[in-house]
Each structure stands twice: as C-alpha cells, then as structure tokens.
Design an enzyme around this catalytic site. Structure first.
Site, PDB file in Angstrom:
ATOM      1  N   GLU A 285      63.391 -79.205  -5.613  1.00  0.00           N
ATOM      2  CA  GLU A 285      61.992 -79.542  -5.900  1.00  0.00           C
ATOM      3  C   GLU A 285      61.567 -79.057  -7.292  1.00  0.00           C
ATOM      4  OE1 GLU A 285      57.560 -78.674  -3.959  1.00  0.00           O
ATOM      5  OE2 GLU A 285      59.286 -77.415  -3.439  1.00  0.00           O
ATOM      6  N   LYS A 350      55.475 -86.916  -3.141  1.00  0.00           N
ATOM      7  CA  LYS A 350      55.151 -86.100  -1.969  1.00  0.00           C
ATOM      8  C   LYS A 350      53.831 -86.577  -1.393  1.00  0.00           C
ATOM      9  CE  LYS A 350      54.798 -81.250  -0.482  1.00  0.00           C
ATOM     10  NZ  LYS A 350      54.843 -79.845  -0.943  1.00  0.00           N
ATOM     11  N   CYS A 403      59.613 -80.118   0.157  1.00  0.00           N
ATOM     12  CA  CYS A 403      59.123 -78.811   0.610  1.00  0.00           C
ATOM     13  C   CYS A 403      58.713 -78.863   2.082  1.00  0.00           C
ATOM     14  CB  CYS A 403      57.976 -78.345  -0.290  1.00  0.00           C
ATOM     15  SG  CYS A 403      57.487 -76.619  -0.037  1.00  0.00           S
TER      16      CYS A 403
END
Length: 529
Positions: A285, A350, A403
C-alpha cells in the site's frame, strides 16, 4: 464451580465493574497472536453469572432492570477492546507528538465506543433471560446481532469479532465458508458460555450435547474440507516486495528517491536457481512515495525493471484533476497495474476509507478544531466509486482490497465471483511490533476461506504472504523482515464440501438462535406464572 459462580453473582459496585472488565480483557487473549482459545470458556461464563447477579437483585420497571445488563456488557466490552486494540495508540505517535491529542481516543475512546455494541448485546439478552439454556441462546443471538451491527454502523469496524477466536488454525477455519462470520459469532458465544450451565444444571445435558455436536461438526467439516481439497489447476509465480520502510520516513521528500530505488532494486533481484521468473510483482500500500503524474521518469524506471510478460501491481496515490476551474484535486489510495512498457494499464481505488486516518468525518467542522488525518500523505483521500478486478495478460483476475478493507466479509464476498485470487495491499508499519499486524493477517486469511480464493498479501513491513483457499500459508515473511518473497499462488477451484452461501446461512442461524431463545424464554416465564 458453584462457589466461584456464587461469588461472581453476588459481586456489587466496583468489584462487579472490575470483574466484567477483567473478563472482557481476558477474552482478548483468544485473538491473534496469542490464540489462547481456552480463556473464552472462562470469560463468557463469568459474564453470564454477572448478568445472573443483575437479575437476582434488580426489581422495578423494564429500564431499571435492563440498564444494568447494558452496563455490565459495556464494561465487558471495554475490557475486551482495550486489551485487544491498545496497539492503535502506536499509530498516533509515529509522527512524534503532533497527534498526541488522539492518543486517549485511540487507546480508550475507541474501545469505549465499540463497547457500546457489547452493552447493546447484553441489553438485548435481558429480554430472553431465564434459567438454563435460554439465557445462553439469548446471549449468543444478541452478540451475533451486535457483531453484525458493528460491521457497518458508523462505517463499520468489525475488528476482532468474537468468532475469530474459534478459528486459530486452518482446521478450525473451514466452517466460516458455510455460516460466515455472522454464524461463527453466534456459535462461538454459545459454546463459550455453556460452562455456565454447570452451576444450575438446568438443561445441562441437552446443552452440552448440542455443544459437543457443534464441536464435532466444526472439526469434522474442517478435516473433510482440507482432505477433499483438489490440487491447484495452475500456479501463478509472484514476487512480493517487503521493504520495511520506517513509517516516519515514508513521505520524507529528502529520501523518497532512495525509497523508490529500494523497490526497484528488490523487484529486479534474480530468482533462486530452478525457480521460474515471477509473472507478477507486488508492492504494498502507498509504496510509491510520490505521484506518478509528477514523476514520469519513475514510470520509465519501472518499465526498465519489469520484463516482458510480467506486470507490477503497486500501491500508489492517484490524483484526479478538478472537473471545474474552482474545484479541488482529488486523491485516491489506489493499486495501479503497470506493464513492461512502463504504462499504467489499470487502477482500482480504495472504496472503504479509514475514518480519521484517510479522511476526517465532518471535515470542515473538525478541521477548524485542529483535527486532521493521522496519515501523513497528500490526502485527504476520496473514496473510490467501484471495485473491479485487475487482469493479467492471460486473463487471471485479481480482486484488490487495500489495508483494512479486507476485514469486511460483505465487501469481499460481494465481488469474489469471477476472481482468481484476492489481493491485499497494506501498510501495518503504523502499528509496529504489536498484536495489530497479526490480527490483521488472521482476518485476511479468514476472508480467503470464506471466498474460497487464494490470498496474496503485500505489507510494507509484514506480514506478507501467499495463502491458499483454505487459509493455509503457502509462504510468508515475518514481521519486519526485509526482501522479496517468491511464491506460487495456487489457482483453481477451492474444493471441499460447501453448503449454500455463508452470508445467507449466517443470518438464518442468527434467526434460529433468536427464535429458540424466545421460545425457551416464553415457556420459562409461562411456567413461572
């Protein structure tokens, strides 16, 4: 056992509060990395006896009798979440004392907020409370309901749901693909609470018979599922880069070129003798320490490292120019796909952002109070509108989650159809060498089992790994290890017996426990009158 239960039931005042807090804190040790499952068979019976004590001493109206149930559950939950999530405080001190204001909220405020769900669970359980197994059924239903609410209320944070305690190893993980997390939460609380029946002995035999049957089914299905797993139809050789960049240095402009070079050097290392060259290279990430739009030379450098037939999936910040002259540039936490020509051929943003980490709720108001994001980056980030698969040259599809998106079962199951493997990019360096990264990895493994897909996980400082569709680790890097992890991702059908959809089955099981608790409760009260 009877003496202990009697003393717990008779506790009053601060001693009752302390007992509830300690019981909850003890239950946290059933989660990763400790996996001390046995403590839950102490914590939950103590909770049942504490609630029995509330029943035996409180008269009056509904609220007067039910609110002590809520208070007991809240203290239990507060202990559970303080002991299980204390490590979140490490994140706010990464940048020194700039975010010290958030430390009390992270260590105590977040657990206090999450404890409301367990207080609610005990409040709901009060409506079913009776002697014998009825209260066990009611408590299991109520906790299952609370954990389901915790997965989406206030954007959701289902971290360390009770059901994870019952799944420390692959043998015990397989049931989740039948009943999902909703079902595992209900069944776990039911089993953990059964020892409370040893005192009154009401429904002791049927209760323990049901418990034994559930344990045998849990173990039997796990064994059958693992034994029936077919060999992979094909293997995808991948390379995961784990650079272990210090979080405090991640966005330092003076060393960002050095950080980027570290990624390039690790990506270009030769494979060990006899091993096929990786077809996919993966960076964690926000690995790229700048915007590609500001540094076109960086894409050229990537193209020189990526060989023909290879592709790079890299965590990066993606920018989007404003639609109007007065608008603002939007930034996305993304995973980008780059081919051997150094071209970005695809990107997925995301979707589920971290509150106060990647954006500030009620940002305009809270920013005036000096409250900003805890993540030092170019943000605040905007959420992506749609999740899609990233496709390799030969049609292999990766379903990306960035995440903590991976901790949400519904997000993964909603898009799993048609994907060949789950891709999880994360940066757990915020949490140092604490239980946090281990808990995060455990939940990612459970998502692989639920979806019946292999998992490829790239983490800045670990835990990076390749996991098969049954939660078994193919290969992994330890926390804070440095280097590249070359492994083969087993692609193909998950195999093993499976029944229905886990999400639907979980809700059916939740409803079954609720109806059963209601029937037992009504029968008990009818006999009492």
């Amino acid at each position: 056992m009877g003496t202990l239960a009697g003393r717990v039931i008779l506790l009053r005042g601060w001693k009752r509060v302390l007992a509830a807090f300690l019981a909850g804190a003890l239950a946290a040790f059933a989660q990763a990395p400790f996996d001390f499952l046995a403590v839950c068979f102490i914590s939950f019976p103590v909770l049942v006896w504490l609630l029995d004590g509330v029943v035996s001493t409180n008269g009056g109206g509904i609220m007067r009798r039910a609110l002590p149930f809520f208070a007991t559950g809240w203290w239990f939950g507060f202990g559970y979440f303080v002991a299980g999530l204390w490590w979140t405080g490490a994140a706010v001190l990464v940048e020194g004392y700039a975010f010290a204001w958030a430390l009390p909220f992270a260590v105590l405020g977040l657990p206090a907020l999450l404890a409301l769900f367990y207080g609610f669970a005990c409040f709901v359980a009060w409506f079913f409370w009776s002697e014998g197994i009825g209260r066990i059924l009611g408590l299991a239903f109520a906790f299952g309901l609370a954990e389901w609410l915790r997965s989406f209320v206030l954007t959701g944070f289902p971290w360390n749901a009770v059901g994870y305690a019952a799944m420390p190893i692959p043998l015990l993980m397989q049931s989740v693909k039948i009943v999902g997390m909703n079902g595992m939460n209900v069944l776990s609380v039911f089993l953990f609470s059964l020892p409370a029946l040893l005192v009154s002995r009401n429904h002791l035999r049927p209760g323990f018979a049901c418990g034994l049957a559930l344990v045998l089914l849990h173990l039997g299905y796990g064994y059958a599922s693992l034994a029936a797993a077919p060999p992979a139809e094909r293997m995808l050789p991948v390379r995961i880069v784990q650079p272990s960049i210090e979080q405090s240095e991640k966005w330092d402009e003076d060393i960002r070129d050095s950080i980027f070079k570290t990624y390039l050097d690790l990506s270009s290392e030769p494979t060990s003798e006899g091993r096929a060259s990786p077809r996919l290279i993966i960076w964690p990430e926000t690995a790229v320490p700048f915007l590609f739009t500001d540094r076109p030379d960086a894409l050229v450098a990537v193209g020189e490292v990526i060989k023909d037939g290879q592709m790079l999936f890299a965590g990066a910040v993606r920018s989007e120019a404003p639609a109007t002259s007065g608008g603002q540039t939007r930034y996305y936490n993304a995973v980008v796909a780059i081919n051997s020509a150094g071209e970005i051929v695809d990107a997925v943003d995301k979707v589920h952002l971290v509150p106060f980490g990647e954006y500030v709720p009620l940002g305009g108001l809270l920013r005036k109070l000096g409250i900003t994001e805890l993540v030092e980056s170019v943000g605040p980030f905007s959420p992506g509108s749609l999740r899609s698969t990233l496709i390799l040259d030969d049609g292999i599809r990766a379903l990306p989650f960035i995440c903590y998106e991976i901790i949400f079962p519904d997000l993964v199951l909603a898009d799993a159809a048609g994907a060949d493997f789950i891709l999880n990019l994360t940066n757990d360096a915020w949490f140092g060498d604490t239980p946090g990264p281990y808990q995060h990895f455990r939940q990612a493994r459970i998502r692989a089992v639920e979806a019946g897909l292999p998992l490829v996980r790239a983490a800045n400082n670990g835990i990076s790994a390749v996991v098969d569709p049954h939660g078994r680790i193919v290969n992994a890097f330890a926390l804070n290890a440095y280097g590249v992890l070359d492994a083969d991702v087993p692609l193909g059908p998950a195999g093993g017996p499976s029944i229905g959809k886990p999400g639907v089955n979980g809700f059916m099981l939740l409803a079954l426990f609720g109806i059963s608790a209601l029937i037992v409760s009504v029968r008990y009260r009818f006999k009492s009158n």
